[in-house]
Design a protein around this motif. Structure first.
Motif, PDB file in Angstrom:
ATOM      1  N   MET A   1       0.845  -1.205   0.000  1.00  0.00           N
ATOM      2  CA  MET A   1       0.000   0.000   0.000  1.00  0.00           C
ATOM      3  C   MET A   1       0.878   1.251   0.000  1.00  0.00           C
ATOM      4  O   MET A   1       1.831   1.358   0.756  1.00  0.00           O
ATOM      5  N   SER A   2       0.548   2.182  -0.849  1.00  0.00           N
ATOM      6  CA  SER A   2       1.336   3.406  -0.976  1.00  0.00           C
ATOM      7  C   SER A   2       0.815   4.482  -0.036  1.00  0.00           C
ATOM      8  O   SER A   2      -0.378   4.520   0.287  1.00  0.00           O
ATOM      9  N   ALA A   3       1.726   5.357   0.371  1.00  0.00           N
ATOM     10  CA  ALA A   3       1.329   6.488   1.222  1.00  0.00           C
ATOM     11  C   ALA A   3       0.370   7.418   0.481  1.00  0.00           C
ATOM     12  O   ALA A   3      -0.321   8.223   1.094  1.00  0.00           O
ATOM     13  N   PHE A   4       0.330   7.276  -0.843  1.00  0.00           N
ATOM     14  CA  PHE A   4      -0.528   8.171  -1.626  1.00  0.00           C
ATOM     15  C   PHE A   4      -1.968   7.669  -1.733  1.00  0.00           C
ATOM     16  O   PHE A   4      -2.852   8.410  -2.143  1.00  0.00           O
ATOM     17  N   ASP A   5      -2.195   6.401  -1.379  1.00  0.00           N
ATOM     18  CA  ASP A   5      -3.494   5.783  -1.663  1.00  0.00           C
ATOM     19  C   ASP A   5      -4.682   6.531  -1.081  1.00  0.00           C
ATOM     20  O   ASP A   5      -5.701   6.672  -1.731  1.00  0.00           O
ATOM     21  N   ASP A   6      -4.543   7.006   0.153  1.00  0.00           N
ATOM     22  CA  ASP A   6      -5.695   7.631   0.818  1.00  0.00           C
ATOM     23  C   ASP A   6      -5.785   9.134   0.596  1.00  0.00           C
ATOM     24  O   ASP A   6      -6.753   9.761   1.011  1.00  0.00           O
ATOM     25  N   LEU A   7      -4.778   9.718  -0.038  1.00  0.00           N
ATOM     26  CA  LEU A   7      -4.724  11.184  -0.068  1.00  0.00           C
ATOM     27  C   LEU A   7      -5.913  11.813  -0.788  1.00  0.00           C
ATOM     28  O   LEU A   7      -6.535  12.733  -0.280  1.00  0.00           O
ATOM     29  N   LEU A   8      -6.204  11.344  -1.987  1.00  0.00           N
ATOM     30  CA  LEU A   8      -7.284  11.974  -2.744  1.00  0.00           C
ATOM     31  C   LEU A   8      -8.641  11.717  -2.104  1.00  0.00           C
ATOM     32  O   LEU A   8      -9.487  12.614  -2.066  1.00  0.00           O
ATOM     33  N   ALA A   9      -8.838  10.515  -1.568  1.00  0.00           N
ATOM     34  CA  ALA A   9     -10.112  10.220  -0.909  1.00  0.00           C
ATOM     35  C   ALA A   9     -10.278  11.106   0.328  1.00  0.00           C
ATOM     36  O   ALA A   9     -11.351  11.668   0.571  1.00  0.00           O
ATOM     37  N   SER A  10      -9.196  11.269   1.091  1.00  0.00           N
ATOM     38  CA  SER A  10      -9.262  12.137   2.275  1.00  0.00           C
ATOM     39  C   SER A  10      -9.537  13.567   1.868  1.00  0.00           C
ATOM     40  O   SER A  10     -10.283  14.293   2.532  1.00  0.00           O
ATOM     41  N   ASN A  11      -8.935  13.990   0.756  1.00  0.00           N
ATOM     42  CA  ASN A  11      -9.145  15.368   0.316  1.00  0.00           C
ATOM     43  C   ASN A  11     -10.582  15.599  -0.137  1.00  0.00           C
ATOM     44  O   ASN A  11     -11.120  16.696   0.045  1.00  0.00           O
ATOM     45  N   GLU A  12     -11.216  14.574  -0.719  1.00  0.00           N
ATOM     46  CA  GLU A  12     -12.622  14.706  -1.111  1.00  0.00           C
ATOM     47  C   GLU A  12     -13.464  15.107   0.091  1.00  0.00           C
ATOM     48  O   GLU A  12     -14.284  16.010   0.017  1.00  0.00           O
ATOM     49  N   ALA A  13     -13.243  14.436   1.209  1.00  0.00           N
ATOM     50  CA  ALA A  13     -13.999  14.731   2.427  1.00  0.00           C
ATOM     51  C   ALA A  13     -13.685  16.141   2.920  1.00  0.00           C
ATOM     52  O   ALA A  13     -14.574  16.894   3.330  1.00  0.00           O
ATOM     53  N   PHE A  14     -12.408  16.516   2.846  1.00  0.00           N
ATOM     54  CA  PHE A  14     -11.989  17.852   3.279  1.00  0.00           C
ATOM     55  C   PHE A  14     -12.641  18.929   2.414  1.00  0.00           C
ATOM     56  O   PHE A  14     -13.210  19.902   2.919  1.00  0.00           O
ATOM     57  N   ALA A  15     -12.562  18.756   1.097  1.00  0.00           N
ATOM     58  CA  ALA A  15     -13.089  19.765   0.169  1.00  0.00           C
ATOM     59  C   ALA A  15     -14.603  19.906   0.293  1.00  0.00           C
ATOM     60  O   ALA A  15     -15.156  20.992   0.116  1.00  0.00           O
ATOM     61  N   ALA A  16     -15.276  18.799   0.622  1.00  0.00           N
ATOM     62  CA  ALA A  16     -16.738  18.836   0.751  1.00  0.00           C
ATOM     63  C   ALA A  16     -17.170  19.757   1.891  1.00  0.00           C
ATOM     64  O   ALA A  16     -18.238  20.360   1.853  1.00  0.00           O
ATOM     65  N   GLU A  17     -16.313  19.869   2.925  1.00  0.00           N
ATOM     66  CA  GLU A  17     -16.638  20.710   4.088  1.00  0.00           C
ATOM     67  C   GLU A  17     -15.930  22.062   4.039  1.00  0.00           C
ATOM     68  O   GLU A  17     -16.066  22.872   4.948  1.00  0.00           O
ATOM     69  N   PHE A  18     -15.126  22.303   3.008  1.00  0.00           N
ATOM     70  CA  PHE A  18     -14.230  23.457   2.970  1.00  0.00           C
ATOM     71  C   PHE A  18     -14.998  24.778   2.922  1.00  0.00           C
ATOM     72  O   PHE A  18     -15.910  24.944   2.116  1.00  0.00           O
ATOM     73  N   ALA A  19     -14.638  25.703   3.802  1.00  0.00           N
ATOM     74  CA  ALA A  19     -15.356  26.983   3.855  1.00  0.00           C
ATOM     75  C   ALA A  19     -14.391  28.151   4.023  1.00  0.00           C
ATOM     76  O   ALA A  19     -14.766  29.222   4.464  1.00  0.00           O
ATOM     77  N   ALA A  20     -13.100  27.944   3.686  1.00  0.00           N
ATOM     78  CA  ALA A  20     -12.100  28.993   3.931  1.00  0.00           C
ATOM     79  C   ALA A  20     -11.576  29.593   2.634  1.00  0.00           C
ATOM     80  O   ALA A  20     -10.495  30.170   2.604  1.00  0.00           O
ATOM     81  N   GLY A  21     -12.349  29.476   1.572  1.00  0.00           N
ATOM     82  CA  GLY A  21     -11.891  29.938   0.262  1.00  0.00           C
ATOM     83  C   GLY A  21     -11.750  31.444   0.124  1.00  0.00           C
ATOM     84  O   GLY A  21     -11.126  31.924  -0.817  1.00  0.00           O
ATOM     85  N   GLU A  22     -12.320  32.200   1.055  1.00  0.00           N
ATOM     86  CA  GLU A  22     -12.277  33.664   0.950  1.00  0.00           C
ATOM     87  C   GLU A  22     -11.203  34.296   1.826  1.00  0.00           C
ATOM     88  O   GLU A  22     -11.114  35.515   1.936  1.00  0.00           O
ATOM     89  N   LEU A  23     -10.390  33.474   2.496  1.00  0.00           N
ATOM     90  CA  LEU A  23      -9.357  34.030   3.379  1.00  0.00           C
ATOM     91  C   LEU A  23      -8.357  34.847   2.576  1.00  0.00           C
ATOM     92  O   LEU A  23      -7.926  34.438   1.509  1.00  0.00           O
ATOM     93  N   PRO A  24      -7.932  36.002   3.123  1.00  0.00           N
ATOM     94  CA  PRO A  24      -6.876  36.773   2.466  1.00  0.00           C
ATOM     95  C   PRO A  24      -5.515  36.113   2.700  1.00  0.00           C
ATOM     96  O   PRO A  24      -5.355  35.359   3.662  1.00  0.00           O
ATOM     97  N   ALA A  25      -4.535  36.421   1.854  1.00  0.00           N
ATOM     98  CA  ALA A  25      -3.201  35.812   1.987  1.00  0.00           C
ATOM     99  C   ALA A  25      -2.425  36.299   3.220  1.00  0.00           C
ATOM    100  O   ALA A  25      -1.750  35.509   3.870  1.00  0.00           O
ATOM    101  N   PRO A  26      -2.476  37.607   3.563  1.00  0.00           N
ATOM    102  CA  PRO A  26      -1.704  38.035   4.749  1.00  0.00           C
ATOM    103  C   PRO A  26      -2.237  37.359   6.017  1.00  0.00           C
ATOM    104  O   PRO A  26      -3.447  37.369   6.256  1.00  0.00           O
TER     105      PRO A  26
END
Ligand SMILES: [Zn+2]
Length: 158
Positions: A1-26
């Motif tokens: 099993m590769s360390a990469f196997d779960d990354l995209l699936a985990s990110n799907e869950a993260f992106a589904a709840e993501f609400a910080a898209g409007e944060l400024p860079a500073p």
């Protein structure tokens, strides 16, 4: 099993709840943290930070290197950072080897690994290097801390 196997699936869950898209860079707290890449350190959790609060600059040992300096100069001059926390930690792998051990083991001549001999002296060296740099804005507050990987506690040293 590769360390990469779960990354995209985990990110799907993260992106589904993501609400910080409007944060400024500073960073909202005008803070940058330079710390070790050690997997036991979760900087946002250690400092009670939220996304958008701080820059986190990481490398082996949390040492001041040319690249760490480059990032911190961009933080302070371009992105309104006014406070820099240099955070070293107990049981750091960079304190287990000498420069020569690493050079031989890795087969790299000429790479300065910035190993940690005496932890307090290394922290003093890094904080001193940043404080004495002529390039940071004069009101930049630079402090040194030690994080204990056994207790989760942070201690201000400098
Ligand atoms: Zn470390």
């Amino acid at each position: 099993m590769s360390a990469f196997d779960d990354l995209l699936a985990s990110n799907e869950a993260f992106a589904a709840e993501f609400a910080a898209g409007e944060l400024p860079a500073p960073p909202a707290k005008h803070l940058a943290v330079l710390t070790c890449m050690d997997a036991r350190i979760l900087p946002l959790a250690v400092f009670g930070l939220e996304p958008g609060d701080a820059h986190i600059v990481r490398n082996a040992g949390g040492r001041v290197t040319d690249d760490a300096l480059r990032s911190l100069l961009v933080s302070t001059h371009i992105l309104d950072v006014r406070s820099i926390a240099v955070v070293h930690h107990t049981e750091c792998s960079m304190a287990r080897f000498s420069q020569e051990d690493l050079s031989v083991q890795i087969g790299s001549d000429g790479v300065d690994f910035r190993v940690i001999g005496d932890p307090e002296a290394s922290l003093k060296d890094d904080v001193g290097q940043l404080r004495s740099s002529p390039w940071f804005p004069p009101d930049t507050d630079i402090r040194g801390y030690e994080y204990d990987v056994r207790t989760g506690r942070l201690r201000q040293i400098l």
